[in-house]
Design a protein around this motif. Structure first.
Motif, PDB file in Angstrom:
ATOM      1  N   LEU A 252       0.839  -1.192   0.000  1.00  0.00           N
ATOM      2  CA  LEU A 252       0.000   0.000   0.000  1.00  0.00           C
ATOM      3  C   LEU A 252       0.881   1.252   0.000  1.00  0.00           C
ATOM      4  O   LEU A 252       1.936   1.281   0.646  1.00  0.00           O
ATOM      5  CB  LEU A 252      -0.895   0.018   1.236  1.00  0.00           C
ATOM      6  N   CYS A 253       0.455   2.262  -0.740  1.00  0.00           N
ATOM      7  CA  CYS A 253       1.185   3.536  -0.743  1.00  0.00           C
ATOM      8  C   CYS A 253       1.104   4.140   0.655  1.00  0.00           C
ATOM      9  O   CYS A 253       0.003   4.362   1.176  1.00  0.00           O
ATOM     10  CB  CYS A 253       0.566   4.488  -1.769  1.00  0.00           C
ATOM     11  N   PRO A 254       2.232   4.410   1.299  1.00  0.00           N
ATOM     12  CA  PRO A 254       2.193   4.933   2.678  1.00  0.00           C
ATOM     13  C   PRO A 254       1.623   6.340   2.774  1.00  0.00           C
ATOM     14  O   PRO A 254       1.240   6.779   3.858  1.00  0.00           O
ATOM     15  CB  PRO A 254       3.672   4.904   3.096  1.00  0.00           C
ATOM     16  N   HIS A 255       1.547   7.045   1.636  1.00  0.00           N
ATOM     17  CA  HIS A 255       1.107   8.439   1.660  1.00  0.00           C
ATOM     18  C   HIS A 255      -0.408   8.593   1.552  1.00  0.00           C
ATOM     19  O   HIS A 255      -0.945   9.644   1.910  1.00  0.00           O
ATOM     20  CB  HIS A 255       1.785   9.221   0.530  1.00  0.00           C
ATOM     21  N   CYS A 256      -1.106   7.574   1.041  1.00  0.00           N
ATOM     22  CA  CYS A 256      -2.544   7.753   0.828  1.00  0.00           C
ATOM     23  C   CYS A 256      -3.402   6.600   1.341  1.00  0.00           C
ATOM     24  O   CYS A 256      -4.620   6.640   1.207  1.00  0.00           O
ATOM     25  CB  CYS A 256      -2.841   7.996  -0.656  1.00  0.00           C
ATOM     26  N   LYS A 257      -2.793   5.558   1.914  1.00  0.00           N
ATOM     27  CA  LYS A 257      -3.605   4.426   2.384  1.00  0.00           C
ATOM     28  C   LYS A 257      -4.565   4.896   3.479  1.00  0.00           C
ATOM     29  O   LYS A 257      -4.259   5.807   4.255  1.00  0.00           O
ATOM     30  CB  LYS A 257      -2.715   3.291   2.882  1.00  0.00           C
ATOM     31  N   ARG A 258      -5.743   4.254   3.530  1.00  0.00           N
ATOM     32  CA  ARG A 258      -6.800   4.709   4.435  1.00  0.00           C
ATOM     33  C   ARG A 258      -7.191   3.578   5.386  1.00  0.00           C
ATOM     34  O   ARG A 258      -7.402   2.441   4.971  1.00  0.00           O
ATOM     35  CB  ARG A 258      -8.011   5.151   3.622  1.00  0.00           C
ATOM     36  N   LYS A 259      -7.266   3.917   6.673  1.00  0.00           N
ATOM     37  CA  LYS A 259      -7.608   2.910   7.681  1.00  0.00           C
ATOM     38  C   LYS A 259      -9.114   2.665   7.694  1.00  0.00           C
ATOM     39  O   LYS A 259      -9.915   3.579   7.480  1.00  0.00           O
ATOM     40  CB  LYS A 259      -7.153   3.382   9.061  1.00  0.00           C
TER      41      LYS A 259
ATOM     42  N   LEU B 283      -7.792  -2.468   9.339  1.00  0.00           N
ATOM     43  CA  LEU B 283      -7.111  -2.804   8.093  1.00  0.00           C
ATOM     44  C   LEU B 283      -6.925  -1.518   7.310  1.00  0.00           C
ATOM     45  O   LEU B 283      -7.424  -0.456   7.697  1.00  0.00           O
ATOM     46  CB  LEU B 283      -7.933  -3.813   7.282  1.00  0.00           C
ATOM     47  N   PHE B 284      -6.194  -1.614   6.189  1.00  0.00           N
ATOM     48  CA  PHE B 284      -5.994  -0.442   5.337  1.00  0.00           C
ATOM     49  C   PHE B 284      -6.417  -0.774   3.914  1.00  0.00           C
ATOM     50  O   PHE B 284      -6.333  -1.923   3.476  1.00  0.00           O
ATOM     51  CB  PHE B 284      -4.535   0.000   5.361  1.00  0.00           C
ATOM     52  N   GLU B 285      -6.895   0.245   3.198  1.00  0.00           N
ATOM     53  CA  GLU B 285      -7.303   0.057   1.812  1.00  0.00           C
ATOM     54  C   GLU B 285      -6.622   1.094   0.924  1.00  0.00           C
ATOM     55  O   GLU B 285      -6.251   2.176   1.396  1.00  0.00           O
ATOM     56  CB  GLU B 285      -8.825   0.158   1.680  1.00  0.00           C
ATOM     57  N   PRO B 286      -6.436   0.787  -0.374  1.00  0.00           N
ATOM     58  CA  PRO B 286      -5.775   1.737  -1.284  1.00  0.00           C
ATOM     59  C   PRO B 286      -6.683   2.910  -1.614  1.00  0.00           C
ATOM     60  O   PRO B 286      -7.912   2.770  -1.647  1.00  0.00           O
ATOM     61  CB  PRO B 286      -5.498   0.885  -2.520  1.00  0.00           C
ATOM     62  N   VAL B 287      -6.064   4.069  -1.870  1.00  0.00           N
ATOM     63  CA  VAL B 287      -6.814   5.265  -2.261  1.00  0.00           C
ATOM     64  C   VAL B 287      -6.320   5.777  -3.613  1.00  0.00           C
ATOM     65  O   VAL B 287      -7.056   5.798  -4.586  1.00  0.00           O
ATOM     66  CB  VAL B 287      -6.697   6.378  -1.186  1.00  0.00           C
TER      67      VAL B 287
ATOM     68  N   THR C 109      -0.147  -4.277   3.303  1.00  0.00           N
ATOM     69  CA  THR C 109      -0.915  -4.540   2.084  1.00  0.00           C
ATOM     70  C   THR C 109      -2.406  -4.523   2.392  1.00  0.00           C
ATOM     71  O   THR C 109      -2.812  -4.368   3.554  1.00  0.00           O
ATOM     72  CB  THR C 109      -0.486  -5.893   1.466  1.00  0.00           C
ATOM     73  N   SER C 110      -3.222  -4.687   1.362  1.00  0.00           N
ATOM     74  CA  SER C 110      -4.679  -4.646   1.544  1.00  0.00           C
ATOM     75  C   SER C 110      -5.232  -6.058   1.708  1.00  0.00           C
ATOM     76  O   SER C 110      -4.590  -7.044   1.353  1.00  0.00           O
ATOM     77  CB  SER C 110      -5.337  -3.969   0.338  1.00  0.00           C
ATOM     78  N   PHE C 111      -6.468  -6.137   2.195  1.00  0.00           N
ATOM     79  CA  PHE C 111      -7.100  -7.442   2.379  1.00  0.00           C
ATOM     80  C   PHE C 111      -7.308  -8.140   1.040  1.00  0.00           C
ATOM     81  O   PHE C 111      -7.137  -9.353   0.926  1.00  0.00           O
ATOM     82  CB  PHE C 111      -8.441  -7.271   3.102  1.00  0.00           C
ATOM     83  N   ARG C 112      -7.660  -7.385   0.006  1.00  0.00           N
ATOM     84  CA  ARG C 112      -7.888  -7.984  -1.312  1.00  0.00           C
ATOM     85  C   ARG C 112      -6.619  -8.664  -1.829  1.00  0.00           C
ATOM     86  O   ARG C 112      -6.693  -9.705  -2.487  1.00  0.00           O
ATOM     87  CB  ARG C 112      -8.361  -6.918  -2.309  1.00  0.00           C
ATOM     88  N   GLU C 113      -5.467  -8.101  -1.550  1.00  0.00           N
ATOM     89  CA  GLU C 113      -4.214  -8.724  -1.963  1.00  0.00           C
ATOM     90  C   GLU C 113      -4.004 -10.069  -1.272  1.00  0.00           C
ATOM     91  O   GLU C 113      -3.468 -11.007  -1.855  1.00  0.00           O
ATOM     92  CB  GLU C 113      -3.030  -7.794  -1.665  1.00  0.00           C
ATOM     93  N   THR C 114      -4.432 -10.171  -0.010  1.00  0.00           N
ATOM     94  CA  THR C 114      -4.287 -11.450   0.697  1.00  0.00           C
ATOM     95  C   THR C 114      -5.162 -12.517   0.058  1.00  0.00           C
ATOM     96  O   THR C 114      -4.797 -13.692   0.037  1.00  0.00           O
ATOM     97  CB  THR C 114      -4.649 -11.321   2.196  1.00  0.00           C
ATOM     98  N   LEU C 115      -6.305 -12.115  -0.478  1.00  0.00           N
ATOM     99  CA  LEU C 115      -7.174 -13.071  -1.171  1.00  0.00           C
ATOM    100  C   LEU C 115      -6.477 -13.634  -2.404  1.00  0.00           C
ATOM    101  O   LEU C 115      -6.565 -14.827  -2.693  1.00  0.00           O
ATOM    102  CB  LEU C 115      -8.491 -12.402  -1.585  1.00  0.00           C
TER     103      LEU C 115
END
Length: 562
Positions: free
Chosen positions: A454-461, A482-486, A550-556
């Protein structure tokens, strides 16, 4: 001493970034003349670009700027033409807020008076330099101007062809070497490198030529050209990669080396005939990226200990498994770099040799000369090796020789295309290797995947949803962040930047040896390994998601088969 009088290399030496030998080498090259100190340090690669930028900033007391985090206004972008910016490697990014007709310009070398004068004459403004890295500057130029610039070149070339009434399928060499096509292909490679692309796909469609980049494992459309350019673009790629430009009916493979921003890229090219023309895929790899610090690969502390333990075995087979593009080669080269010292004879057999490592004897497979994996291995065993690296175990013959080599006192490191660590045992059995030989020879198996960071500058909790908690094996009422991409300027609106490895390390304990010898299936072996403390791919991916890497979708994507 005044920092203005100090050499850049002295500032870097004071900061412990370079050695005394590097200082002496730069001073000697400066005495010969012809190049500035900045150019010498950059070309010799003594330090990374950010370190050099900090030294330049300290020496000339000029502020630094990171262009990847800025949105440059349209009125600033329209001030200077693309060709001028590219020639001088500078990027205007803002007006001075005090209304003094001053333009802020990002430069890697603030002493480039020619560039400052040219920008000042073109814009009619006073130029105030800011320090940035060459890669950051060129990436910004590509981001804001690149697509329109290459489309303009393509349009110019198309008009010239129409004017001269040339046949679209005419591939004569004088046409192929035409500068607009050279510009298009060169720019394509440079932009892909600056955008961290691993692959470039050039595809002939029915009515266009589509160019796509694979960035962090995902394909993105970048540009489309008129279909008339297909033959010329493909032919140019064939020329630089050493292919036969007259052969259009058969698949071809080639190789090229290209330097972008003082970094050398190894490019492997594959050309395939399709319905509407040929498709080319160019795989880009920075040679230095294959050998990186093992701590940067993504291992947890426990996995790092297991990794070191596997490599400390004096003999046996260490297998690294996973699908194509999962980072197996990087892990294998990192392992070899760890083992490489003057007292060890390391020999590899690869197809192809992906990176050259000092002190290691590397053998290239050549089927035309009957230099197959198996034949090369037989010869290598007579070369008094301590460690043997096999690029890939592809057949029963290679597998048997690898097993025999490990049993006779050699450490063998190789890759295998399987989905999990336990299923690698099944694969070797399917190849015809006896179960007792597998049990005796294999000391450990590393299964791996890559997930996007995940981009550390824009990821959202956010809080994990019930279905996500269920997947992670947690109670439905748990509050797990968790964090998700923005998406932002720094990550090119993708929400991700770079990738990290996810690992499953199976150590072959006495219990696992016994299970292998009696031909236990993959599920039974996996169950026993987990009971002995193995972290599965799914568990490792979930750990990275919970840590916000990373995001949850990536773990899938990683643990789909679990």
């Amino acid at each position: 001493m005044n920092s203005q009088k100090k050499l850049l290399i002295d500032i870097l030496h004071d900061n412990l970034a370079v050695s005394e030998e590097a200082v002496a080498e730069v001073q000697a090259l400066l005495a010969m003349g012809g190049k500035t100190e900045f150019e010498i340090i950059l070309e010799r690669g003594f330090v990374r670009e950010p370190q050099l930028a900090e030294a330049v900033s300290a020496k000339y007391d000029v502020p630094m700027v990171v262009l990847s985090g800025l949105q440059i206004p349209e009125d600033v972008l329209s001030l200077v033409e693309y060709s001028v910016l590219r020639r001088h490697r500078v990027m205007p990014f803002a007006y001075s807020p005090d209304g003094t007709n001053t333009l802020y310009v990002a430069m890697s070398d603030p002493m480039d008076i020619t560039a400052i004068d040219d920008i000042s004459i073109v814009t009619g403004l006073h130029v105030e330099p800011y320090i940035s890295t060459p890669t950051d500057i060129m990436s910004a130029i590509d981001r804001y101007y690149g697509r329109n610039a290459t489309l303009s070149v393509a349009e110019q070339y198309t008009k010239e062809r129409e004017k001269m009434n040339q046949d679209a399928e005419d591939d004569r060499e004088d046409e192929i070497s035409n500068s607009p096509i050279v510009v298009i292909v060169n720019t394509m490679i440079e932009q892909a490198a600056r955008q961290r692309a691993s692959d470039i796909h050039v595809e002939a469609l029915e009515d266009a030529v589509r160019v796509r980049y694979r960035i962090d494992g995902v394909l993105y459309n970048r540009v489309k050209y008129a279909s008339q350019l297909a033959s010329a673009i493909i032919a140019r790629i064939k020329i630089i990669s050493g292919m036969d430009i007259s052969e259009k009916r058969k698949p071809q493979d080639g190789r090229a080396t290209y330097v972008v921003d003082h970094r050398e890229y190894d490019i492997r090219v594959s050309c395939l005939p399709t319905v509407f023309g040929e498709k080319c895929v160019l795989r880009l790899q920075v040679k230095q990226d294959f050998t990186r610090d093992k701590k940067l690969l993504g291992f947890s502390e426990d996995e790092l200990k297991k990794f070191d333990h596997l490599l400390s075995n004096p003999h046996g087979i260490v297998l690294i498994t996973g699908p194509t593009g999962s980072g197996k080669s990087t892990t294998m080269y990192t392992a070899l770099s760890e083992l490489n010292d003057e007292s060890t004879n390391i020999v590899t057999v690869e197809d192809p040799v992906e990176a050259n490592i000092d002190g290691i004897n590397q053998v290239q497979v050549n089927t035309k000369a009957d230099m197959t994996f198996a034949n090369a291995l037989r010869s290598i065993l007579r070369q008094d090796p301590d460690i043997i690296m096999i690029g890939e175990i592809r057949d029963a013959e290679t597998a048997m020789i690898a097993v025999q080599a490990s049993i006779t006192g050699h450490l063998v490191v190789s890759t295998l295309h399987t989905n999990s660590s336990a299923s690698s045992i099944t694969r070797l059995l399917d190849m015809g290797v006896d179960s007792y030989l597998i049990a005796d020879s294999v000391v450990g198996i590393i299964a791996q995947r890559l997930v996007r960071r995940l981009c550390p500058h824009c990821k959202r909790k956010k809080l994990a949803e019930p279905n996500e908690l269920s997947f992670m094996g947690l109670p439905a009422n748990s509050e797990v962040p968790l964090f998700e991409p923005v998406g932002c300027q720094r990550c090119n609106q993708t929400g991700f930047t770079g990738r990290i490895g996810v690992y499953e390390i199976l150590e072959v304990t006495p219990e696992i040896k016994y299970m292998i010898s009696r031909k236990a299936n993959a599920n039974e072996i996996k169950r026993a390994a987990v009971e002995n403390g193995m972290s599965t791919l799914r568990a490792s991916a979930i750990r990275l998601a919970v840590e916000g890497v990373t995001s949850f979708r990536e773990t899938l994507n990683v643990s789909f088969e679990d």
